[in-house]
Scaffold this motif. Structure first.
Motif: not given
Length: 547
Positions: A258-259, A329-330, A332-335
């Motif tokens: 995960s991020a 994990r990178e 996400a833009k909206k995350e």
């Protein structure tokens, strides 16, 4: 006149229906009132071949019972030794037929053991000891092996454990070879192998969960003889104590990124762990559920890939060099990453009294990267406020469990643990909230003690003695000793004592290895349960390990 005829016809029809109903009621089957309940189990009245027949060469087995029967779980309940391969069955109201797909072996005694498969149709009384024995030669084999199976770590006697007998050879392995003779234990863990031929045999007992007659080491408990073979020429007794002996190698089974974290899941427990080639920035991680590792993104760029070498020791003391490729994990833009409080729990928990030997433990949900010992205070009823020196605290390897040592805790009967807000900061920049818990030392007179000694004839004596709660079977206290043992400050309750013979003196119980025919380290119990009362001492218990 017509109306009168209609009335007569209607009357005649209704009278006829009434008479039919009366006749049906009289003819209805019913049990006579006050009759005795059928408590007799079905028995074989006829069979082909007859029981104890000789020189039978047929391929069809037929059984007829003395009453109507039901057949239940025949594929699981019917044990045929030696194996006859595949067969077909036909159920009849008072019996069944078995049609063999292959020819019976010459000079062989066969046993068809129906166990609990046969029951009467009316009251479901199960037929006991329904067996059919016959031979394809002039002689019927008559040797026996009987005994008992228990669970090594609990001493319980399990039902339906497979007891297996194999024709002996040097290359035999119970995970690839099906037994020649076998039987399953009854509700008391007892078994009886009958109608055995003379010869050399290997023997084992295991919990055949999938009913395939093959031992599966990572799921099924097992025990086996330590001798090369049994030379069966007369009736014998063999007893077994089964335990799980998972021999699977340590392997990485799943990676989840995960991020914020990377989780590595392994197939078995990890006893110890050392990382090499770690980056200069501190790498935070923790062990979860005994066999998983979770790494955190702190001080790392999520686009970077970190390569580390992990030296792991599994529960069998086997060492592995496992490379780990850590990549988060990178985002996400909206995350959005939700920031939560750093949670923890204190042990003993609220409402629990401290025993005289207790330390305090603060267990966190994730590693702690910053903390201040001055944020942990103890307040007494007399208005005293104490902070503790750094040596009073001890962190575990993963920085997620803090121990406050017993010797530094307040000696007052009652006191309060106070943790300031932001005293701890987790690896995800999440801080702890303020916390308060009232604490109280238990009066020593509310405890009891248990002591005793172990008798042994071993040249080197190393034992692990466990005091176990009788209701949950969880270890309550553990001591390591060569002979005498003592448990002090024991809460009143019902206990058992388990002794592990630590043959290699490594401090824990070692499982066996069925491939090397090496048995698990022996386990012994003090006979019976121990009821301990407050302010009571039970002394001089004797545990015999010479059996």
């Amino acid at each position: 006149m017509l109306s009168r005829l209609k009335n007569v016809a209607l009357f005649t029809l209704l009278s006829g229906l009434f008479i039919i109903l009366i006749l049906q009621s009289c003819a209805q089957m019913a049990n006579p009132p006050g009759g005795k309940k059928d408590t007799l189990a079905p028995k074989i009245s006829e069979s082909i071949p007859l029981n104890k027949s000789r020189n039978f060469k047929g391929k069809k087995i037929e059984l007829t019972f003395n009453e109507y029967v039901g057949i239940r779980n025949l594929s699981q309940e019917l044990l045929i030794t030696p194996s006859v391969g595949t067969y077909q069955t036909k159920i009849r109201p008072q019996g069944l037929s078995i049609l063999l797909d292959s020819t019976l072996k010459d000079n062989t005694t066969y046993t068809f053991n129906f166990r609990n498969a046969i029951e009467d149709a009316s009251e479901r009384n199960v037929g006991k000891n329904i067996k059919l024995v016959f031979s394809t030669s002039n002689d019927i084999d008559s040797l026996q092996i009987k005994g008992n199976v228990k669970q090594l770590l609990t001493q319980k006697h399990p039902e339906n454990i497979l007891v297996a007998l194999y024709p002996w050879n040097d290359s035999l392995s119970i995970h690839t070879t099906k037994p020649y003779y076998f039987v399953k234990t009854d509700t008391s863990g007892n078994y009886l192998l009958e109608n055995l031929a003379k010869g050399k045999y290997y023997m084992a007992a295991f919990n055949d969960i999938n009913n395939n007659l093959l031992y599966n080491s990572n799921k099924e408990s097992v025990d086996f003889i330590s001798d090369k073979y049994i030379d069966l020429s007369k009736n014998q007794e063999q007893h077994f104590a089964i335990s799980l002996q998972n021999q699977d190698s340590l392997k990485l089974s799943k990676t989840t990124a995960s991020a914020k974290t990377v989780l590595y899941e392994f197939n078995r427990g990890i006893k110890s762990l050392v990382l090499q080639n770690t980056p200069k920035a501190q790498l935070y991680f923790q062990q979860e559920d005994n066999k998983n590792l979770r790494f955190y993104v702190l001080n790392q760029n999520s686009t970077d890939t970190i390569f580390v070498q992990a030296t792991m020791t599994d529960s069998l003391d086997r060492k592995y060099q496992i490379p780990l490729k850590i990549k988060f994990r990178e985002l996400a833009k909206k995350e959005k990453i939700q920031k939560l409080d750093l949670n923890f729990e204190v042990r003993p928990g609220p409402g629990k009294l401290l025993s005289p030997s207790d330390s305090l433990q603060i267990k966190f949900t994730k590693p702690v990267q910053q903390w201040a010992s001055t944020g942990i205070l103890f307040k007494t009823e007399e208005g005293e406020i104490h902070s503790l020196p750094d040596q009073a605290f001890q962190w575990n390897q993963f920085q997620n469990s803090l121990t406050i040592k017993n010797a530094y805790l307040p000696s007052r009967t009652k006191f309060e643990l106070s943790i300031n807000k932001n005293a701890f900061v987790g690896v995800e920049a999440d801080s702890s909230q303020a916390y308060m818990q009232k604490m109280e030392w238990q009066d020593v007179e509310n405890y009891g003690s248990i002591d005793g000694q172990i008798t042994s004839q071993r040249p080197t004596n190393h034992f692990i003695v466990e005091l176990i709660k009788a209701d949950t079977f969880e270890p309550y206290m553990t001591v390591k000793t060569s002979k005498r043992f003592e448990f002090i400050h024991v809460e009143p309750g019902l206990y058992q004592i388990r002794v592990i013979a630590d043959l290699n003196n490594n401090g824990y119980w070692d499982i066996g290895n069925f491939k090397l025919r090496k048995k698990s380290e022996p386990v012994y119990f003090f006979e019976g349960k121990i009821k301990l009362k407050a302010n009571f001492q039970i002394s001089d218990l004797l545990i015999n390990t010479q059996k």
